[in-house]
Design an enzyme around this catalytic site. Structure first.
Site, PDB file in Angstrom:
ATOM      1  CB  SER A 408     -20.015  -2.262   8.579  1.00  0.00           C
ATOM      2  OG  SER A 408     -20.889  -1.768   7.635  1.00  0.00           O
ATOM      3  CG  HIS A 429     -18.589  -1.843  13.245  1.00  0.00           C
ATOM      4  ND1 HIS A 429     -18.489  -3.206  13.167  1.00  0.00           N
ATOM      5  CD2 HIS A 429     -19.558  -1.495  12.369  1.00  0.00           C
ATOM      6  CE1 HIS A 429     -19.353  -3.665  12.283  1.00  0.00           C
ATOM      7  NE2 HIS A 429     -20.014  -2.648  11.787  1.00  0.00           N
ATOM      8  CD  GLU A 441     -15.962  -5.454  15.115  1.00  0.00           C
ATOM      9  OE1 GLU A 441     -15.594  -6.635  15.042  1.00  0.00           O
ATOM     10  OE2 GLU A 441     -16.348  -4.812  14.117  1.00  0.00           O
ATOM     11  CG  ASN A 479     -19.913  -7.389  10.022  1.00  0.00           C
ATOM     12  OD1 ASN A 479     -20.693  -7.936  10.795  1.00  0.00           O
ATOM     13  ND2 ASN A 479     -20.040  -6.136   9.643  1.00  0.00           N
TER      14      ASN A 479
HETATM   15  P1  NAI Z   1     -29.287   4.195   6.496  1.00  0.00           P
HETATM   16  O1  NAI Z   1     -29.346   4.226   5.039  1.00  0.00           O
HETATM   17  O2  NAI Z   1     -30.409   3.601   7.271  1.00  0.00           O
HETATM   18  O3  NAI Z   1     -29.075   5.671   7.057  1.00  0.00           O
HETATM   19  C1  NAI Z   1     -28.203   6.602   6.513  1.00  0.00           C
HETATM   20  C2  NAI Z   1     -28.767   7.978   6.831  1.00  0.00           C
HETATM   21  O4  NAI Z   1     -27.782   8.951   6.548  1.00  0.00           O
HETATM   22  C3  NAI Z   1     -30.004   8.347   6.000  1.00  0.00           C
HETATM   23  O5  NAI Z   1     -31.011   8.764   6.880  1.00  0.00           O
HETATM   24  C4  NAI Z   1     -29.523   9.499   5.116  1.00  0.00           C
HETATM   25  O6  NAI Z   1     -30.537  10.458   4.887  1.00  0.00           O
HETATM   26  C5  NAI Z   1     -28.418  10.079   5.957  1.00  0.00           C
HETATM   27  N1  NAI Z   1     -27.386  10.790   5.202  1.00  0.00           N
HETATM   28  C6  NAI Z   1     -26.754  10.374   4.094  1.00  0.00           C
HETATM   29  N2  NAI Z   1     -25.839  11.307   3.709  1.00  0.00           N
HETATM   30  C7  NAI Z   1     -25.883  12.293   4.650  1.00  0.00           C
HETATM   31  C8  NAI Z   1     -25.173  13.520   4.817  1.00  0.00           C
HETATM   32  N3  NAI Z   1     -24.214  13.885   3.982  1.00  0.00           N
HETATM   33  N4  NAI Z   1     -25.482  14.282   5.874  1.00  0.00           N
HETATM   34  C9  NAI Z   1     -26.437  13.917   6.730  1.00  0.00           C
HETATM   35  N5  NAI Z   1     -27.138  12.774   6.616  1.00  0.00           N
HETATM   36  C10 NAI Z   1     -26.864  11.976   5.585  1.00  0.00           C
HETATM   37  O7  NAI Z   1     -27.907   3.472   6.854  1.00  0.00           O
HETATM   38  P2  NAI Z   1     -27.512   2.611   8.116  1.00  0.00           P
HETATM   39  O8  NAI Z   1     -27.906   1.206   7.923  1.00  0.00           O
HETATM   40  O9  NAI Z   1     -27.930   3.317   9.353  1.00  0.00           O
HETATM   41  O10 NAI Z   1     -25.919   2.641   8.024  1.00  0.00           O
HETATM   42  C11 NAI Z   1     -25.184   3.788   8.367  1.00  0.00           C
HETATM   43  C12 NAI Z   1     -23.736   3.378   8.576  1.00  0.00           C
HETATM   44  O11 NAI Z   1     -23.661   2.417   9.600  1.00  0.00           O
HETATM   45  C13 NAI Z   1     -23.089   2.749   7.360  1.00  0.00           C
HETATM   46  O12 NAI Z   1     -21.751   3.159   7.315  1.00  0.00           O
HETATM   47  C14 NAI Z   1     -23.188   1.265   7.628  1.00  0.00           C
HETATM   48  O13 NAI Z   1     -22.190   0.512   7.003  1.00  0.00           O
HETATM   49  C15 NAI Z   1     -22.997   1.237   9.129  1.00  0.00           C
HETATM   50  N6  NAI Z   1     -23.550   0.085   9.831  1.00  0.00           N
HETATM   51  C16 NAI Z   1     -24.794  -0.406   9.516  1.00  0.00           C
HETATM   52  C17 NAI Z   1     -25.299  -1.490  10.209  1.00  0.00           C
HETATM   53  C18 NAI Z   1     -26.662  -2.017   9.913  1.00  0.00           C
HETATM   54  O14 NAI Z   1     -27.010  -3.095  10.424  1.00  0.00           O
HETATM   55  N7  NAI Z   1     -27.478  -1.335   9.154  1.00  0.00           N
HETATM   56  C19 NAI Z   1     -24.516  -2.159  11.293  1.00  0.00           C
HETATM   57  C20 NAI Z   1     -23.266  -1.506  11.572  1.00  0.00           C
HETATM   58  C21 NAI Z   1     -22.806  -0.440  10.842  1.00  0.00           C
END
Ligand code: NAI
Length: 674
Positions: A408, A429, A441, A479
């Protein structure tokens, strides 16, 4: 000479097929209605067993009146005349000297449903793609071809009001249960069933007396009161007058004439104009999503957290084979459980649930990478790990695999540095929650190829989401525009304005929820990190109060305490109403920061035009649809007034209100035609 309708005499009966020239879906334009009337005139003089009315399009029966014609009408009288034309033609259909039957497949909406209502019988194809309804309310109007008059006696008053007030569509089986259609059959029996109806001419369907009881005069005002309470929860009468008109028409047992007059007023109203604008924007994005082939069957998602799991669940729900990878088996187990719960609630049919689960494959080792057509990365929002991951991914995938990140805030160019071929990397996105938010997006970095963008759009269209092209720049579009608005809200809390006063001002304006509640819901830690991310490049100041609350561990709903308090089930505890008068221009401060940032995005070319800003904000944040989106709002309000207000606020509250340079460029602010 017929362009749209084809009339065939087949022995004792006739078949009238609608196949609107030059369009993939049938719509009832004035031209189509006039041609229909000519055919009816011819049929009136024939001795027939009956007539079958059907569609020649595979996409469906009739999608409704022609929305593009609405936009050209500026006077209520003309809109009323359009409704009266439809009413006149449909009453000729209803008055034919022999029975008529509508054979319905695919979508049957608005004027299409009203046409079917004017037939003696209705038969619908038994499949999930057949949907019937009266969704006019979503365009700020109500049925105008006598739908408000014909529907209640057929299905009963509560069912009719529910259909018209919510705009919800029904499956053919639901329609059969409610009495909207007489029979539901598989495709191969449709015409035979229609002929049987014409031959036997059974009594026309009517709702049983008890379903018509609400229309009994002594009960009517009670029913209106009951329904008003429901409507009020969704539609502010000043913002969305159409559902209130539907109730009035029903209470007064309005005639076709009154229906047409009321429609005339609504159709040229600003609310309807703006809702039509928003509808046409979504149609344009859908077309964008269908313009190319995606050649994607297998999607591999890395990261099964909040976003990754939801993206994987959604893609499998829409028919893709999905492998989902994470570092921890527990996280995959949690995602699997979530998927099962989602499919069970959504699909209901156990076989469909099983099929969706078969497509959803947890993949701890990342075996899916070898055969994936698309890889979506959704791991932690940190540059190092993302680059490292993409470096590893590129070694395993096939050369034609499309690579996408759900980042994001990290520029695509930076993530792309890890790749030998950054032209295949796009941003996809998604917004949280994926199952609710329609927008995606589609982010292009400096090196992203057009071919990669086209596939990403097509994939987004295929999972029934709306693809919006944005440039890789801090916060992308949504955002970035939202953040100054949220931070201004926190700033006002800092100044002592009550949180409820701020939230109420925003919801009165037409936002789906107030900015403080929104920040609490998203998570104050996430808000803070996005704000900090944007503060450098965009020069946005982060209010100290936000750091303070996060420092105290108050992260919003998820921690039980943010700007509001929450109970164990995450319900907001109501605060005592704040009676102190607010002498701060709350709405103006919130909205003008948002508009100023929207104009900055246009000036920087983050999106192509004002329509893209409107689509992004309405479908990515729920920005007041009745206002048509931020740029439509600017157009209605006038640029000069807004610039003056910004100058005034900048003198009073500081340079963050300095009008963006884009305000002085009229070409930049000129909307397309949607
Ligand atoms: P999160 O922290 O809930 O999930 C991330 C997951 O990735 C975790 O389960 C972790 O174990 C796993 N992980 C980390 N490194 C890894 C690797 N090398 N290989 C495999 N798995 C791995 O994060 P979230 O909130 O789902 O965000 C993920 C992405 O989405 C980020 O880039 C964030 O900026 C983006 N995003 C988040 C939004 C939100 O509302 N939370 C909205 C839009 C985009």
């Amino acid at each position: 000479m017929s362009n749209h309708w084809h009339l065939d005499y087949q022995g004792e009966h006739a078949v009238l097929t609608l196949d609107v020239e030059g369009q993939s879906a049938n719509v009832l334009s004035q031209d189509v209605l006039h041609e229909f009337e000519k055919h009816l005139e011819e049929l009136e003089s024939k001795m027939l067993e009956g007539v079958i009315i059907r569609s020649g399009k595979t996409s469906g029966f009739i999608a409704g009146a022609d929305v593009r014609e609405f936009v050209k009408i500026t006077e209520p009288e003309r809109a009323t005349e359009l409704a009266q034309l439809g009413q006149r033609v449909l009453s000729r259909l209803a008055d034919l000297p022999f029975p008529s039957v509508a054979v319905i497949h695919g979508f049957c909406l608005g004027g299409g449903t009203e046409l079917a209502l004017a037939c003696s019988y209705r038969i619908a194809r038994d499949d999930p793609s057949t949907r019937l309804g009266l969704p006019e309310v979503r365009l700020g109007i109500h049925p105008g071809f006598a739908g408000t008059v014909r529907l209640p006696p057929l299905v009963g008053d509560f069912a009719a009001l529910d259909m018209m007030l919510t705009g919800r569509t029904l499956s053919s089986r639901e329609a059969r249960r409610r009495g909207l259609v007489d029979e539901v059959t598989p495709e191969r029996h449709l015409l035979n069933a229609a002929l049987t109806f014409l031959k036997n001419a059974p009594p026309r369907r009517k709702a049983p007396w008890y379903r018509r009881l609400p229309a009994w005069k002594p009960l009517r005002s009670w029913v209106v009161k009951l329904m008003s309470a429901r409507v009020r929860r969704k539609a502010h009468p000043d913002h969305y007058p159409a559902p209130w008109r539907i109730l009035d028409l029903w209470r007064d047992r309005a005639t076709e004439y009154e229906e047409a007059e009321s429609l005339g007023e609504l159709l040229v109203s600003r609310t309807s104009r703006n809702l039509v604008h928003v509808f046409l924007l979504s149609e344009a994005l859908k077309r964008h999503g269908k313009a190319n082939a995606h050649n994607i069957e297998h999607v591999h998602v890395v990261g099964a957290g909040v976003m990754g799991a939801d993206i994987a669940i959604w893609a499998a729900n829409k028919g893709f084979r999905v492998t989902l990878q994470d570092r921890e088996p527990e996280i995959l187990a949690r995602a699997l459980k979530k998927a099962y719960g989602f499919y069970k609630a959504k699909l209901k049919d156990p076989r469909a649930v099983q099929e969706a689960m078969d497509r959803f494959i947890p993949d701890l080792e990342g075996h899916g990478l070898n055969c994936a057509d698309l890889v979506i990365e959704a791991i932690v929002e940190k540059t190092g790990p993302k680059q490292e991951l993409f470096r590893a991914i590129e070694k395993k995938v096939r050369p034609e695999t499309l690579l996408a990140t759900n980042t994001s805030s990290i520029p695509l160019e930076v993530i792309g540095e890890a790749l030998a071929d950054p032209s295949r990397l796009v941003g996809l996105h998604f917004f949280n929650p994926v199952a609710k938010m329609q927008l995606v997006e589609i982010v292009h970095g400096a090196k992203t190829s057009e071919a990669a963008m086209a596939r990403a759009r097509a994939f987004t269209g295929a999972i029934e989401r709306l693809p919006l092209d944005v440039k890789s720049s801090p916060g992308f579009l949504v955002n970035r525009i939202l953040m100054p608005y949220l931070l201004e809200a926190v700033k006002m809390v800092e100044e002592g304005v009550s949180v409820t006063a701020i939230d109420n001002a925003a919801t009165e304006f037409g936002m789906p929820m107030g900015p403080i509640t929104l920040a609490d819901t998203v998570g104050l830690d996430i808000c803070l990190s996005v704000a900090e991310e944007l503060s450098g490049p965009l020069g946005i100041e982060v209010p100290a109060r936000l750091r303070e609350v996060v420092g105290q561990g108050h992260l919003g709903r998820k921690s039980g305490q943010g700007f509001y308090q929450y109970d164990a089930r995450g319900h907001k505890q109501s605060l005592a109403p704040d009676k102190t008068a607010v002498d701060v221009p709350v709405t103006e401060r919130l909205v003008l920061r948002l508009l100023n940032e929207a104009v900055a995005c246009l000036r920087e070319g983050v999106v192509a035009d004002p329509d893209a800003v409107d689509a992004g904000m309405v479908y990515g944040t729920g920005f007041a649809p009745f206002l048509g989106g931020p740029m439509r709002y600017v157009e209605n309000l006038g640029v000069t007034g807004i610039s003056h207000s910004l100058h005034r606020l900048s003198q009073e509250y500081g340079p963050r209100f300095n009008p963006d340079a884009g305000w002085t460029n009229p070409d930049l602010l000129r909307s397309g035609n949607a």
